[in-house]
Design a protein around this motif. Structure first.
Motif, PDB file in Angstrom:
ATOM      1  N   TRP A 180      -5.681   3.065   4.240  1.00 48.52           N
ATOM      2  CA  TRP A 180      -5.878   1.615   4.190  1.00 48.52           C
ATOM      3  C   TRP A 180      -4.796   0.901   5.000  1.00 48.52           C
ATOM      4  O   TRP A 180      -5.088  -0.024   5.764  1.00 48.52           O
ATOM      5  N   ASN A 226       2.551   1.647  -3.390  1.00 47.30           N
ATOM      6  CA  ASN A 226       1.592   2.167  -4.370  1.00 47.30           C
ATOM      7  C   ASN A 226       1.242   3.628  -4.091  1.00 47.30           C
ATOM      8  O   ASN A 226       1.045   4.414  -5.027  1.00 47.30           O
ATOM      9  N   ALA A 227       1.171   3.994  -2.819  1.00 43.75           N
ATOM     10  CA  ALA A 227       0.931   5.404  -2.467  1.00 43.75           C
ATOM     11  C   ALA A 227       2.050   6.288  -3.010  1.00 43.75           C
ATOM     12  O   ALA A 227       1.790   7.382  -3.529  1.00 43.75           O
ATOM     13  N   ALA A 244       0.832  -1.211   0.000  1.00 46.10           N
ATOM     14  CA  ALA A 244       0.000   0.000   0.000  1.00 46.10           C
ATOM     15  C   ALA A 244       0.866   1.261   0.000  1.00 46.10           C
ATOM     16  O   ALA A 244       0.576   2.208  -0.737  1.00 46.10           O
ATOM     17  N   LEU A 285      -4.564   5.094   0.223  1.00 44.28           N
ATOM     18  CA  LEU A 285      -3.727   3.910   0.450  1.00 44.28           C
ATOM     19  C   LEU A 285      -3.037   3.962   1.814  1.00 44.28           C
ATOM     20  O   LEU A 285      -2.902   2.934   2.488  1.00 44.28           O
TER      21      LEU A 285
END
Length: 129
Positions: free
Chosen positions: A122, A70-71, A67, A119
Motif C-alpha cells: 500500500w 503499522n506494518a 503504513a 501495508l
C-alpha cells in the motif's frame, strides 16, 4: 518509535540466532526430525522478519509513514504468533503442550505477516515516486 523498532529488530535477530543454535545443538537429540524441521522453519521466518523490521527502521529514518509503522506491528505480532507457535509445537514432545491450544495460532501469525507485507505494498502504491 524508531528506537523501539531498532530494539525490536535487534532482539528478533539476536533471538533467531540463539534459537537456531539451540535447535541445531540442544534439541537435535530430544525431538523428532519432523519437529526439528518445524523449529527451523520458525527460526527461518523469524530471521526474514527481523531483517524486515530493520528495513522498516531504515525507511522511517527518512520519512514517517503510518503504513510502515503499522506494518512493523504486524510483523512483530506475526513473529510472536507464527514463529512462537512453531517453537512450541516443535517441542511439544518435551513440554506436553496440547496441539489443540496452538494449532490455530500459527495461521493467525501468517495472516499478520501477510497484513504487514500488504501495508508495505500500500505504501509503495500510494507514493508518487
Amino acid at each position: 518509535m524508531q528506537k523501539t523498532i531498532l530494539i525490536a529488530a535487534s532482539l528478533a535477530g539476536m533471538t533467531a540466532v540463539v534459537l537456531g543454535a539451540f535447535g541445531a545443538h540442544g534439541l537435535r537429540s530430544l525431538i523428532s526430525p519432523e519437529h526439528l524441521f518445524m523449529w527451523e522453519k520458525g527460526v527461518q521466518y523469524q530471521f526474514y522478519h527481523a531483517i524486515t523490521l530493520f528495513l522498516c527502521f531504515l525507511f522511517l529514518r527518512k520519512e514517517d509513514s503510518k503504513a510502515i509503522r503499522n506494518a512493523f506491528w504486524c510483523f512483530m505480532i506475526g513473529i510472536l504468533f507464527f514463529s512462537g507457535s512453531l517453537y512450541l509445537l516443535a517441542t511439544r514432545e518435551i513440554t506436553q503442550i496440547p496441539v489443540v491450544i496452538l494449532g490455530p495460532v500459527t495461521p493467525i501469525g501468517g495472516l499478520f505477516f501477510i497484513a504487514g507485507w500488504s501495508l508495505i505494498l500500500w505504501e509503495a502504491i500510494r507514493r508518487k515516486q
